[in-house]
Design a protein around this motif. Sequence first.
Motif: not given
Length: 442
Positions: A269, A351, A353, A371, A373, A375
Motif C-alpha cells: 500500500q 473503490t 474496479d 471495501a 464500492p 464509502t
Amino acid sequence: SPPTPPAPSEPEPPAPPAPAEPAEQGQPFAPSPAGSAADLGDAPSQFPNAVPPTQDFDDDPQGFEQPAPSRKSGLRARPVIALALVLALLAGLVGGVVGFVFANRVFTNNGVNPSVSLGSPPPPGSSARPADSVAGIAAKVLPTVVSLDVAGPSQSDTGSGFIIRSDGYILTNNHVIEAAASQGSITVGFNDGSKATATLVGRDPAYDLAVVKVDKKDLPTLALGNSDDIVVGDSVLAVGSPLGLTGTVTTGIVSALNRPVTTGDSSTQDTSFINAIQTDAAINPGNSGGPLVNSAGAAIGINSAIATLSQGSSGSGSIGVGFAIPINQARRTAEEIIQTGKSTKPVIGVTLDIRYTGPGAKIADNAINGAAPVTSGGAADKAGIKAGDIVLSVNGRTVNTADELIVAIRSYKPGDTVTLKVQRGGSTQDIKVTLASESTTK
C-alpha cells in the motif's frame, strides 16, 4: 719535200685520282665522290655493319651529297649530361642525409618534438556568467542542493534533496530515505563538502515525499516556484547526485504535463500516484529528491522517477523520459509535515474496479476485499455517486483508467471542490464533489 707529219704523241696517262683527304675526327668515313660505289649503298669496308643510306644522292641534279653529321658536338654533350646526373645524385644524397640527421635530432621515434611550442594561454578572463544562463542558474542553485546517504538495517540508498528552510529543513523523496524510516542513519552532504547527520521529520508514501532536518543555521535555501505556470517547452535544469556524482547539472525542457505516474510497492500500500511533470533532462538513479528548476532558478518540481526500457534491454539509466512531482503539491505536503509531523491526501471515498478497461474509471459494482464500492458518508456518497458509475473526466481533464482518476484527484488538496463527468447507464451528468481528507503519514 712534203712536210713530215708530226709524230703521234702518246696519250698522257690519266692523272691519278687525288688522294682522299683524311676524314675528320669523329666522322665514320670520308664523303665519296659523286657516282661512287658508296653512293649506291655499298658500306665502306672498314665499317662492314654500316647501314646503307636510304637516299641515292646521284638523283640530285647538282650531285650534292648530305654530309655525315659531326660527332664533335655529341662527344661534348655527353660529359655535361653525365656531370648533371652526378650532381643531381649528390644533391639527393646530401638532402636525404641532412633530413635524416635533422629528423633524428629534433624528433624522437614516437613523434615528440621538444622544440615545438603552442604559445602561451590567453590571459585569464572572468568566470562570471549572465544570471539567466545555464551556468548562472547552476551557480545559484548548487549551494542549496544536497546529497543523501541512507543506511538501514537491511539496505542502503543514496539520493538527493534541497534546502527549503535556512534552519535545516530539507525536502526529498520518500523512497530515498525509506530504508532508514524505522531505524538507521541519514547523512547529508553539502555543496561545500561538509556533512551532517539528519533526522526524519515525516514522510508521505502517497506522494513519495519526505522531510529531514539537520542541526544547522543560516543555510542557503532554494526558492520554490509555481508549477501551475509552466508550459510544455519551458527550459529546465535537473540538479542532484546521479550515481553518487554530487553537484551534477543537466538541462532539458518540459516535455509534457499531468503525466499519471505510479511508483512504489502496491503490495504494501506504499504506491505513489504522481501527477507528474515529464522532462527530457537527464535523470538517473541518485537524482531522486533533487530539484527540477526553471529558467529563474526556482524549483518547479522534485525529480522522482524515470521511464526504463523493457527487462530485455540493457541499462536502466536515463532514456530522456524523467518525471518530477509538481512543486505546488510538494509545498503543501512539506508544510503539513513541518507543522504537524503528518500529511494528508484528498479522497472521494470510492473503490475502483481495476479490471475495467475503459474508457473512464469505473466504480466497483460490489465490495472488493471488504471495501464498499462507495464509502458511506464519504465525499462521493454525499455527492450522489453510485456503484457502477463511470467517471469520464475531472474538471474537464479526461480520465481513461483508474490510475488516472486517482492521480487527477490527488492533484488537488482536501476541501477543494471538483466536477466529475459521470456516465450512468446511457446518460452522463456532471456531479460536484468536495474532496475529503485522509492521513498519509507513516
